[in-house]
Design a protein around this motif. Sequence first.
Motif, PDB file in Angstrom:
ATOM      1  N   GLU A 169       0.817  -1.208   0.000  1.00 53.39           N
ATOM      2  CA  GLU A 169       0.000   0.000   0.000  1.00 53.39           C
ATOM      3  C   GLU A 169       0.856   1.266   0.000  1.00 53.39           C
ATOM      4  O   GLU A 169       0.545   2.226  -0.703  1.00 53.39           O
ATOM      5  N   SER A 170       1.933   1.256   0.762  1.00 56.32           N
ATOM      6  CA  SER A 170       2.775   2.460   0.829  1.00 56.32           C
ATOM      7  C   SER A 170       3.458   2.751  -0.510  1.00 56.32           C
ATOM      8  O   SER A 170       3.703   3.909  -0.841  1.00 56.32           O
ATOM      9  N   ALA A 171       3.753   1.724  -1.278  1.00 56.58           N
ATOM     10  CA  ALA A 171       4.387   1.910  -2.587  1.00 56.58           C
ATOM     11  C   ALA A 171       3.361   2.185  -3.686  1.00 56.58           C
ATOM     12  O   ALA A 171       3.681   2.813  -4.694  1.00 56.58           O
ATOM     13  N   HIS A 172       2.144   1.686  -3.493  1.00 56.55           N
ATOM     14  CA  HIS A 172       1.091   1.829  -4.522  1.00 56.55           C
ATOM     15  C   HIS A 172      -0.211   2.293  -3.878  1.00 56.55           C
ATOM     16  O   HIS A 172      -1.237   1.600  -3.947  1.00 56.55           O
ATOM     17  N   PRO A 173      -0.206   3.483  -3.260  1.00 51.77           N
ATOM     18  CA  PRO A 173      -1.393   3.938  -2.527  1.00 51.77           C
ATOM     19  C   PRO A 173      -2.607   4.242  -3.412  1.00 51.77           C
ATOM     20  O   PRO A 173      -3.737   4.236  -2.925  1.00 51.77           O
ATOM     21  N   LYS A 174      -2.397   4.446  -4.691  1.00 51.77           N
ATOM     22  CA  LYS A 174      -3.509   4.792  -5.581  1.00 51.77           C
ATOM     23  C   LYS A 174      -4.119   3.583  -6.285  1.00 51.77           C
ATOM     24  O   LYS A 174      -5.058   3.727  -7.059  1.00 51.77           O
ATOM     25  N   TRP A 175      -3.599   2.393  -5.999  1.00 48.32           N
ATOM     26  CA  TRP A 175      -4.171   1.182  -6.592  1.00 48.32           C
ATOM     27  C   TRP A 175      -5.616   1.080  -6.133  1.00 48.32           C
ATOM     28  O   TRP A 175      -5.911   1.151  -4.933  1.00 48.32           O
ATOM     29  N   THR A 176      -6.538   0.896  -7.063  1.00 48.17           N
ATOM     30  CA  THR A 176      -7.968   0.920  -6.738  1.00 48.17           C
ATOM     31  C   THR A 176      -8.424  -0.278  -5.906  1.00 48.17           C
ATOM     32  O   THR A 176      -9.501  -0.237  -5.315  1.00 48.17           O
ATOM     33  N   GLY A 177      -7.610  -1.298  -5.825  1.00 51.43           N
ATOM     34  CA  GLY A 177      -7.947  -2.447  -4.992  1.00 51.43           C
ATOM     35  C   GLY A 177      -8.070  -2.100  -3.517  1.00 51.43           C
ATOM     36  O   GLY A 177      -8.804  -2.754  -2.770  1.00 51.43           O
ATOM     37  N   TRP A 178      -7.354  -1.045  -3.079  1.00 48.69           N
ATOM     38  CA  TRP A 178      -7.427  -0.658  -1.661  1.00 48.69           C
ATOM     39  C   TRP A 178      -8.832  -0.236  -1.267  1.00 48.69           C
ATOM     40  O   TRP A 178      -9.249  -0.449  -0.127  1.00 48.69           O
ATOM     41  N   GLU A 179      -9.594   0.339  -2.200  1.00 49.70           N
ATOM     42  CA  GLU A 179     -10.975   0.733  -1.905  1.00 49.70           C
ATOM     43  C   GLU A 179     -11.821  -0.496  -1.557  1.00 49.70           C
ATOM     44  O   GLU A 179     -12.587  -0.479  -0.587  1.00 49.70           O
TER      45      GLU A 179
END
Length: 181
Positions: free
Chosen positions: A38-48
């Motif tokens: 998450e810290s490296a790819h915070p904009k990945w839509t999977g986090w939503e």
Amino acid sequence: MNKKILDLIRDVEFSNNNSLLLHKNDGENGLTYFGIYESAHPKWTGWEIIRRYLVNTPDLKKCSIILSNVSDLNKLVEDFYKVEFYDKMKLDLVTSENKQLELMCFGINTNPIRCIKKVQELLGLTIDGIIGNKTITALNSFNDDLFDKLFDEKEIEFYNSLDEARYGKFKSGWRNRALKY
């Protein structure tokens, strides 16, 4: 990108244990899902999607198992690895599935440019990190078994060069990963 590559990622990132898909690594900010930090790819839509599921199932292991069956999330994972690694290393042009697996494994762990530079070093090419026609041609014509052996050596050489104080706890696992694929 073929199914074996996703199986490789499953194996090296969480040993095919769905309860470990979602976790928090010591010393990192944020979560990790399917090897995506998450810290490296915070904009990945999977986090939503993950955050929505965590509201109802805050236990990471239980939520991880549930998330493993969310098809929309699985598709986002596949797309992420295809765009961020497979496509950047032009693995669709690599004719050997074994070489594709080798490069995905190292490229995910280090980054695509470093991976391609190690390939170019091994093949005796100009080391620029760009996978063009010369690199693809040389890679495709190189003996698979010999490539596997020599590239494993390049991977281990790289891991051994890393700072022991910062990366020591990971080195054994990384060396095992290099020798496995």
